[in-house]
Motif scaffolding. Structure first.
Motif, PDB file in Angstrom:
ATOM      1  N   GLN A   1       1.273  -0.778   0.167  1.00  0.00           N
ATOM      2  CA  GLN A   1      -0.462  -0.017   0.507  1.00  0.00           C
ATOM      3  C   GLN A   1       0.444   1.347   0.031  1.00  0.00           C
ATOM      4  OE1 GLN A   1      -1.725  -1.517   3.433  1.00  0.00           O
ATOM      5  NE2 GLN A   1      -3.594  -1.146   2.292  1.00  0.00           N
ATOM      6  N   GLN A   2       0.444   2.369  -1.018  1.00  0.00           N
ATOM      7  CA  GLN A   2       1.618   3.387  -1.314  1.00  0.00           C
ATOM      8  C   GLN A   2       0.536   4.606  -1.422  1.00  0.00           C
ATOM      9  OE1 GLN A   2       4.908   3.720  -0.669  1.00  0.00           O
ATOM     10  NE2 GLN A   2       4.276   5.952  -0.704  1.00  0.00           N
ATOM     11  N   PRO A   3       0.349   5.575  -0.083  1.00  0.00           N
ATOM     12  CA  PRO A   3       0.255   6.476  -0.660  1.00  0.00           C
ATOM     13  C   PRO A   3       0.534   7.823  -1.509  1.00  0.00           C
ATOM     14  CG  PRO A   3       0.764   6.934   1.578  1.00  0.00           C
ATOM     15  CD  PRO A   3       1.229   5.464   1.173  1.00  0.00           C
ATOM     16  N   PHE A   4      -0.003   8.793  -2.255  1.00  0.00           N
ATOM     17  CA  PHE A   4       0.792   9.474  -3.346  1.00  0.00           C
ATOM     18  C   PHE A   4      -0.069  10.916  -2.896  1.00  0.00           C
ATOM     19  CE2 PHE A   4       1.331   5.463  -5.676  1.00  0.00           C
ATOM     20  CZ  PHE A   4       2.894   5.296  -5.739  1.00  0.00           C
ATOM     21  N   GLU A   5       1.004  12.008  -3.346  1.00  0.00           N
ATOM     22  CA  GLU A   5       0.494  13.362  -3.611  1.00  0.00           C
ATOM     23  C   GLU A   5      -0.566  13.076  -3.792  1.00  0.00           C
ATOM     24  OE1 GLU A   5       3.247  16.176  -5.292  1.00  0.00           O
ATOM     25  OE2 GLU A   5       4.624  15.639  -3.316  1.00  0.00           O
ATOM     26  N   HIS A   6      -1.988  14.535  -3.538  1.00  0.00           N
ATOM     27  CA  HIS A   6      -3.158  14.556  -4.567  1.00  0.00           C
ATOM     28  C   HIS A   6      -4.092  13.237  -4.287  1.00  0.00           C
ATOM     29  CE1 HIS A   6      -0.781  17.450  -6.865  1.00  0.00           C
ATOM     30  NE2 HIS A   6      -0.042  16.459  -7.161  1.00  0.00           N
ATOM     31  N   SER A   7      -3.492  13.154  -2.972  1.00  0.00           N
ATOM     32  CA  SER A   7      -5.117  12.202  -2.207  1.00  0.00           C
ATOM     33  C   SER A   7      -5.036  10.198  -3.365  1.00  0.00           C
ATOM     34  CB  SER A   7      -6.668  12.655  -2.477  1.00  0.00           C
ATOM     35  OG  SER A   7      -7.011  13.817  -1.267  1.00  0.00           O
ATOM     36  N   LEU A   8      -3.841  10.267  -3.445  1.00  0.00           N
ATOM     37  CA  LEU A   8      -4.049   9.040  -3.975  1.00  0.00           C
ATOM     38  C   LEU A   8      -3.408   8.179  -4.032  1.00  0.00           C
ATOM     39  CD1 LEU A   8      -2.361   9.786  -8.202  1.00  0.00           C
ATOM     40  CD2 LEU A   8      -4.786   8.869  -7.431  1.00  0.00           C
ATOM     41  N   ASN A   9      -4.247   6.805  -3.881  1.00  0.00           N
ATOM     42  CA  ASN A   9      -3.481   5.621  -3.493  1.00  0.00           C
ATOM     43  C   ASN A   9      -3.193   4.346  -3.636  1.00  0.00           C
ATOM     44  OD1 ASN A   9      -2.721   6.219  -0.176  1.00  0.00           O
ATOM     45  ND2 ASN A   9      -5.032   7.259  -0.833  1.00  0.00           N
ATOM     46  N   LEU A  10      -2.488   3.801  -3.577  1.00  0.00           N
ATOM     47  CA  LEU A  10      -2.778   2.346  -4.130  1.00  0.00           C
ATOM     48  C   LEU A  10      -2.329   0.989  -3.556  1.00  0.00           C
ATOM     49  CD1 LEU A  10      -1.353   1.343  -7.848  1.00  0.00           C
ATOM     50  CD2 LEU A  10       0.578   1.210  -6.576  1.00  0.00           C
ATOM     51  N   ASP A  11      -2.881   0.319  -4.016  1.00  0.00           N
ATOM     52  CA  ASP A  11      -3.150  -1.045  -3.009  1.00  0.00           C
ATOM     53  C   ASP A  11      -2.721  -2.168  -4.166  1.00  0.00           C
ATOM     54  OD1 ASP A  11      -4.475  -1.038  -0.328  1.00  0.00           O
ATOM     55  OD2 ASP A  11      -5.069   0.782  -1.809  1.00  0.00           O
ATOM     56  N   LEU A  12      -1.700  -2.965  -4.076  1.00  0.00           N
ATOM     57  CA  LEU A  12      -1.177  -3.585  -4.904  1.00  0.00           C
ATOM     58  C   LEU A  12      -1.581  -5.363  -3.814  1.00  0.00           C
ATOM     59  CD1 LEU A  12       1.528  -2.639  -7.233  1.00  0.00           C
ATOM     60  CD2 LEU A  12      -1.216  -3.047  -7.659  1.00  0.00           C
ATOM     61  N   GLN A  13      -1.725  -6.505  -4.122  1.00  0.00           N
ATOM     62  CA  GLN A  13      -1.996  -7.523  -3.554  1.00  0.00           C
ATOM     63  C   GLN A  13      -1.440  -9.099  -4.446  1.00  0.00           C
ATOM     64  OE1 GLN A  13      -5.607  -8.716  -1.573  1.00  0.00           O
ATOM     65  NE2 GLN A  13      -3.994  -9.422   0.996  1.00  0.00           N
ATOM     66  N   ILE A  14      -0.749 -10.028  -4.098  1.00  0.00           N
ATOM     67  CA  ILE A  14      -0.687 -11.675  -4.161  1.00  0.00           C
ATOM     68  C   ILE A  14      -0.837 -12.066  -3.732  1.00  0.00           C
ATOM     69  CG2 ILE A  14       1.148 -10.524  -6.565  1.00  0.00           C
ATOM     70  CD1 ILE A  14       3.204 -11.610  -4.892  1.00  0.00           C
ATOM     71  N   TYR A  15      -1.818 -13.351  -3.890  1.00  0.00           N
ATOM     72  CA  TYR A  15      -1.675 -14.138  -3.025  1.00  0.00           C
ATOM     73  C   TYR A  15      -1.954 -15.967  -3.403  1.00  0.00           C
ATOM     74  CZ  TYR A  15      -6.492 -13.535  -4.548  1.00  0.00           C
ATOM     75  OH  TYR A  15      -7.471 -13.506  -5.391  1.00  0.00           O
ATOM     76  N   ALA A  16      -1.750 -16.809  -2.288  1.00  0.00           N
ATOM     77  CA  ALA A  16      -2.205 -17.826  -3.123  1.00  0.00           C
ATOM     78  C   ALA A  16      -3.351 -18.570  -2.341  1.00  0.00           C
ATOM     79  CB  ALA A  16      -0.617 -18.649  -2.885  1.00  0.00           C
ATOM     80  N   THR A  17      -3.715 -19.394  -2.432  1.00  0.00           N
ATOM     81  CA  THR A  17      -4.640 -20.537  -1.743  1.00  0.00           C
ATOM     82  C   THR A  17      -4.220 -22.067  -1.835  1.00  0.00           C
ATOM     83  OG1 THR A  17      -7.056 -20.436  -2.915  1.00  0.00           O
ATOM     84  CG2 THR A  17      -6.563 -18.763  -1.263  1.00  0.00           C
TER      85      THR A  17
END
Length: 630
Positions: A285-301
């Motif tokens: 999870q990474q916030p940026f300027e101008h109220s931008l937010n990036l969420d990335l996830q990899i997973y396995a089950t």
């Protein structure tokens, strides 16, 4: 490395028109002075939600009917698994209440649990064989919050016809380098639950670890079993305010899952099951300027379920049938969000690779063996004009196994004043067919409207009207046959909570459901293949006196199954199931003081079950224990 509308347009248009007219009509009667308060009623800590969208929203910007359960709520009722928690939620009813850890199904406002998407850490917990997530196999120790969305939610979550149960797990204690808990309880029929957790933060690294063991000799016939769970989460704060999180989970259980004699069939019947479910994820999870937010996830089950079933006319002629079901997934998801709680936009996508198989082991027969890839893209957001908020959403799913589907949602909220919010919501949703039968996609179109208010002194209340039109609804029969029915569910739900007075407050909920066959117009009833409770009652008396170290809850659950006559396994409901939960920390101001707890279950020997032959619930039983925090 991880382990190896009613046609579409006409319905939506009509739904949105109905929702808008109801909103305008009700708002004209309740109009009052308006301020800028963003939170109301249900959430006393005034924190935003994350359930209905990837971006946090205050309660005044939630169009759906949502219930939130916190870790403190779970602790107050001394719950073992998610099943214990769901039984206290308005609108949800377990099909049968048995020994902790023994399997059970549940119903959410007339939607079978096969249509309700259960997520932990954003990862699907439903299997692909029958789309089932068993709540009794989900331990509660690592749960920070449960967010329950009632109604079609495919516009945000994909395969979510009946709703979503989104479980948010605990994170490391931000205030201490080392903290933890040990807990142990013992009860009737040697029903024992042992747990431990360790949590803390050191500089940029936080951690949360927990392990547990649940075992029992069984409170009813053939419900003895055991369950082991292990969960861990590590989070590292990155430069710029971002976070990288690694999580791992494993649950392994053995359980007896049926009753002995089945007089109607002239059989003895016994069934044992072994279940193993593991998942892992890496989230960024990474916030940026101008109220931008990036969420990335990899997973396995990875899931492996095995069932052994013995049947025969007597003990000497039992024959064994053994089945196995496995599935594994590898997935990735990401979203980019912009804005704040009043105006925002979220763009996201998902990829999932699935392999599922099932074997009739004793006959050396493969029932299915399938592999597929699915893709999804979605766009949703919030647009606020004064105290009116519009919440549109659209999602496209290329399922890879059952065609392509586009889901739409439109929500409206209007904050009448500081204490009152009006809501309206229309959506369409779907869920995948069972792999075992492949009977086609199940679909739903839904309309909801309601009001949440705290204008009455010392009382918070919420009311929601809902109409769900289900198509190709798939029902599991008592002998594993699958029937389909088109049905329309009409009903309403009421919830209320008083303000604490001398440490005591009351909570309650009532749900009414009228479900009818779309073709015949006949009212549907609970029988061998479906559960259609016409009325559900939830109530509780809660007590908290922190300075004395005393906490308690007397919870009650009642249901009218609207049972059909002449069925093979008849439903039965007699009385309300009352559970008394008490805890006491003798030296409440001392950190290392132990806390004693006690629960008396089913105080008056009530009966609530959809199968009075196979799945009778236990009568009065007791358990008690102690927990120590450090």
């Amino acid at each position: 490395m991880f382990f190896s509308a009613l046609k579409s347009t006409r319905f939506i248009s009509a739904g949105f028109t109905l929702a808008s007219l109801l909103l305008v009509s009700v708002s004209s009667t309740l109009a009052a002075d308006i301020d800028d308060s963003e939170t109301i009623g249900l959430f006393s800590d005034e924190k935003p939600l994350v359930a209905t969208s990837p971006i946090p929203r205050p309660t005044s910007k939630i169009a759906e009917n949502v219930t939130v359960i916190t870790a403190d709520d779970i602790l107050r009722i001394n719950a073992h698994t998610l099943a214990d928690v769901l039984q206290t939620v308005p609108g949800i009813q377990l099909d049968f209440i048995r020994t902790p850890g023994a399997f059970t199904f549940f119903n959410l406002q007339g939607a079978m649990n096969t249509t309700v998407l259960v997520l932990i850490d954003g990862i699907r917990q439903n299997d692909f064989d029958q789309d089932i997530a068993f709540p009794a196999l989900i331990p509660v120790q690592q749960i920070e919050r449960i967010e329950i969305i009632k109604g079609a939610s495919s516009g945000s979550w994909g395969y979510a016809l009946g709703g979503v149960i989104n479980i948010v797990t605990k994170s490391g204690n931000p205030d201490r380098a080392v903290s933890g808990l040990v807990s142990s309880s013992i009860g009737s029929r040697f029903t024992a639950d042992s747990r431990a957790e360790l949590s803390g933060t050191e500089k940029s690294l936080s951690y949360y670890l927990t392990a547990g063991h649940l075992r029992t000799d069984g409170l009813t016939a053939n419900t003895d079993g055991s369950q082991d769970n292990l969960y861990g989460k590590l989070a590292y704060t990155l430069p710029g305010g971002g976070t990288a999180t690694l999580g791992l989970s494993q649950v392994a259980s053995w359980q007896g899952v049926s009753a002995g004699a089945v007089p109607q069939l002239g059989l003895l019947f016994k069934q044992d099951a072994e279940d193993r479910h593991r998942y892992g994820f890496l989230k960024f999870q990474q916030p940026f300027e101008h109220s931008l937010n990036l969420d990335l996830q990899i997973y396995a089950t990875d899931r492996d379920d095995g069932t052994k079933r013995w049947m025969g006319p007597d003990q000497n002629t039992l024959s064994l049938r053994q089945f196995s079901v496995t599935d594994s997934t590898r997935g990735a998801k990401g979203s980019l969000s912009w804005g704040d709680s009043r105006n925002n936009l979220v763009l996201g996508g998902e990829y999932l690779h699935v392999h599922g198989s099932s074997d009739f082991v004793t006959a050396n027969l493969s029932l299915y063996d399938r592999t597929w890839d699915s893709y999804a893209a979605y766009l949703n957001g919030t647009w606020s004009i004064g105290d009116l908020s519009v919440l549109p959403g659209v999602r496209y799913d290329a399922t890879g196994i059952s065609g392509d589907h586009t889901s739409y949602t439109l929500g409206l909220t209007y904050q009448v004043n500081e204490h009152t919010t009006l809501r309206a919501y229309a959506a369409q949703g779907f869920t995948l067919p069972f792999l075992i039968t492949d009977n086609g996609t199940q679909k739903v179109r839904t309309v909801q409207a309601g009001v949440e208010t705290g204008v009455i002194p010392l009382l918070w209340a919420k009311g929601t009207f809902f109409y769900n039109s289900l198509r190709n609804n798939q029902l599991l029969g008592s002998v594993n046959l699958v029937n389909t029915v088109d049905q329309n569910n009409l009903g309403f739900e009421l919830e209320a909570r008083t303000t604490p007075l001398y440490g005591i407050w009351l909570t309650g909920g009532y749900t009414y459901l009228d479900a009818r066959d779309d073709k015949t117009g006949k009212r549907l009833q609970t029988d061998d293949s479906k559960t259609i409770p016409s009325q559900i009652y939830k109530m509780a008396v809660n007590y908290d006196q922190a300075d004395l170290g005393l906490h308690g809850a007397l919870t009650g659950s009642g249901v009218d199954w609207n049972a059909a006559s002449g069925t093979l396994f008849p439903a039965r409901s007699r009385g309300i199931v009352w559970d008394l939960n008490l805890s006491w920390k003798p030296a409440s101001s001392t950190l290392l003081s132990p806390e004693l707890f006690f629960t008396a279950h089913n105080l008056f020997d009530a009966v609530q079950t959809t199968s009075n032959v196979l799945y009778t619930n236990p009568g009065r039983w007791y358990e008690g224990g102690a927990r120590l925090r450090f």
